[in-house]
Design a protein around this motif. Structure first.
Motif, PDB file in Angstrom:
ATOM      1  N   CYS A  37      92.217  10.846  17.751  1.00 10.53           N
ATOM      2  CA  CYS A  37      92.286   9.444  18.193  1.00 10.53           C
ATOM      3  C   CYS A  37      93.713   8.904  18.105  1.00 10.53           C
ATOM      4  O   CYS A  37      94.375   9.049  17.084  1.00 10.53           O
ATOM      5  CB  CYS A  37      91.357   8.593  17.318  1.00 10.53           C
ATOM      6  N   ILE A  38      94.179   8.264  19.194  1.00 10.35           N
ATOM      7  CA  ILE A  38      95.540   7.701  19.219  1.00 10.35           C
ATOM      8  C   ILE A  38      95.512   6.187  19.035  1.00 10.35           C
ATOM      9  O   ILE A  38      96.531   5.519  19.205  1.00 10.35           O
ATOM     10  CB  ILE A  38      96.281   8.068  20.525  1.00 10.35           C
ATOM     11  N   CYS A  50      94.278   3.787  20.857  1.00 10.36           N
ATOM     12  CA  CYS A  50      94.630   3.003  22.050  1.00 10.36           C
ATOM     13  C   CYS A  50      93.670   1.832  22.223  1.00 10.36           C
ATOM     14  O   CYS A  50      93.950   0.889  22.947  1.00 10.36           O
ATOM     15  CB  CYS A  50      94.581   3.891  23.287  1.00 10.36           C
ATOM     16  N   PHE A  51      92.518   1.929  21.596  1.00  8.65           N
ATOM     17  CA  PHE A  51      91.474   0.893  21.615  1.00  8.65           C
ATOM     18  C   PHE A  51      90.871   0.647  23.000  1.00  8.65           C
ATOM     19  O   PHE A  51      90.268  -0.401  23.241  1.00  8.65           O
ATOM     20  CB  PHE A  51      91.981  -0.423  20.993  1.00  8.65           C
ATOM     21  N   CYS A 101      88.376   2.279  24.051  1.00  5.58           N
ATOM     22  CA  CYS A 101      86.929   2.334  23.804  1.00  5.58           C
ATOM     23  C   CYS A 101      86.431   0.994  23.280  1.00  5.58           C
ATOM     24  O   CYS A 101      85.394   0.487  23.724  1.00  5.58           O
ATOM     25  CB  CYS A 101      86.582   3.450  22.816  1.00  5.58           C
ATOM     26  N   ILE A 127      83.701   6.543  14.923  1.00  9.44           N
ATOM     27  CA  ILE A 127      84.195   7.921  14.794  1.00  9.44           C
ATOM     28  C   ILE A 127      84.852   8.140  13.432  1.00  9.44           C
ATOM     29  O   ILE A 127      84.802   9.224  12.872  1.00  9.44           O
ATOM     30  CB  ILE A 127      85.132   8.385  15.942  1.00  9.44           C
ATOM     31  N   CYS A 130      87.908   7.297  27.003  1.00  8.34           N
ATOM     32  CA  CYS A 130      88.778   7.826  25.941  1.00  8.34           C
ATOM     33  C   CYS A 130      89.802   8.815  26.520  1.00  8.34           C
ATOM     34  O   CYS A 130      89.431   9.859  27.050  1.00  8.34           O
ATOM     35  CB  CYS A 130      87.945   8.514  24.860  1.00  8.34           C
ATOM     36  N   ILE A 181      82.715  10.429  21.815  1.00 11.75           N
ATOM     37  CA  ILE A 181      82.424   9.404  20.801  1.00 11.75           C
ATOM     38  C   ILE A 181      80.916   9.238  20.613  1.00 11.75           C
ATOM     39  O   ILE A 181      80.413   9.235  19.488  1.00 11.75           O
ATOM     40  CB  ILE A 181      83.049   8.048  21.215  1.00 11.75           C
TER      41      ILE A 181
HETATM   42 FE1  SF4 Z   1      90.634   6.594  19.836  1.00 16.04          FE
HETATM   43 FE2  SF4 Z   1      88.963   5.025  21.207  1.00 16.04          FE
HETATM   44 FE3  SF4 Z   1      91.441   5.469  22.139  1.00 16.04          FE
HETATM   45 FE4  SF4 Z   1      89.603   7.424  22.165  1.00 16.04          FE
HETATM   46  S1  SF4 Z   1      89.521   5.496  23.323  1.00 16.04           S
HETATM   47  S2  SF4 Z   1      91.727   7.604  21.505  1.00 16.04           S
HETATM   48  S3  SF4 Z   1      88.478   7.008  20.270  1.00 16.04           S
HETATM   49  S4  SF4 Z   1      90.855   4.389  20.216  1.00 16.04           S
END
Ligand code: SF4
Ligand code: F3S
Ligand code: FES
Length: 247
Positions: free
Chosen positions: A142-143, A145-146, A148, A172, A211, A217
């Motif tokens: 997970c990076i 990025c939010f 999700c 997660i 994602c 997820i």
């Molecule tokens: Fe992490 Fe959610 Fe971004 Fe996937 S979409 S990398 S689970 S924050």
């Protein structure tokens, strides 16, 4: 070749979509276009980014209504005649232009009980099995990025749900800790159900679809957490044990 872009400009008090015609070169990504708009037409256009390699999670935005990373969205994704509309993440408050306040996610991260190894275990006294490492490896990609969190319908248009719902990024993390053989907390799933709003999730899988790290997820974190909550709650032996030992 010049192409047409629409970019949301404004701040917490309101804003509007503005039009820009920008030259696009082969191989460019949407973040390149934003940088060109800044360099040639709108030096005050605010945009958060850092790595330009899909690894820092900073350049999250909505491109033609879809949550994406600006640095990983190639211009070749779109038809040459297509207008590309760039707007800030919808689930979080706007600070300015494409920059949103994502502190909701950090608040939820702080609320998640920390990893707690058994008391007195010294470094080097335990070796993790490869199979245990691999089970949670996916979640550690997970990076933050939010995307999700921004996509999930539970909070996307429902500010009122944010207090009770921690979101897929938190699930997660809960699953990763739950799978850790040394985590002394045995109530991760019950905690997720009671305190993180796991029950709000109705498994639409929209979080998994956006994602950028392709973390499954829903299938690999949320569904197993939900199944284990059900197992513990309705397993007759667990039920009997609870009755006896709670007396
Ligand atoms: Fe992490 Fe959610 Fe971004 Fe996937 S979409 S990398 S689970 S924050
Ligand atoms: Fe939301 Fe993902 Fe569940 S989008 S409803 S957390 S499957
Ligand atoms: Fe780091 Fe896009 S700039 S992920």
């Amino acid at each position: 070749m010049s192409r047409h872009f629409r970019v949301w400009r404004g701040d917490s008090s309101g804003g509007e979509i503005r039009d820009y015609d920008v030259d696009v070169n082969d191989g460019e990504v949407v973040l390149d276009i934003i940088h060109r708009i800044q360099a040639t037409q709108a030096p005050d256009l605010a945009c958060r980014w850092n790595c330009k390699a899909g690894k820092c999670g900073s350049c999250s935005m909505e491109i033609n209504g879809k949550p994406r990373l600006g640095c990983m969205t190639r211009m070749s994704t779109f038809e040459e005649s297509e207008t590309v509309t760039i707007t800030p993440l919808r689930a979080f408050p706007v600070i300015r232009d494409l920059v949103t306040d994502v502190s909701f996610n950090y608040t939820k991260a702080r609320e998640t009980p920390a990893f707690s190894p058994p008391e007195g275990l010294a470094p080097g006294e335990y070796r993790m099995q490869q199979i245990d490492v691999e089970r949670s490896q996916e979640f550690r990609k997970c990076i933050e990025c939010f995307l999700c969190q921004n996509t999930c319908h539970v909070v996307r248009d429902h500010e009122e749900n944010k207090e009770a719902f921690s979101g897929p990024r938190s699930f997660i993390r809960a699953a990763e800790l739950d799978m850790h053989p040394l985590d002394a907390r045995s109530d991760r799933k019950e905690y997720a159900q009671a305190n993180q709003g796991l029950g709000y999730c109705n498994i639409t899988k929209c979080c998994s679809e956006v994602c950028p790290e392709h973390i499954k997820i829903t299938d690999n974190a949320i569904i197993p957490l939900k199944e284990r909550v059900v197992d513990r709650r309705y397993d007759p032996l667990v039920w009997l044990g609870r009755k006896i030992f709670r007396r």
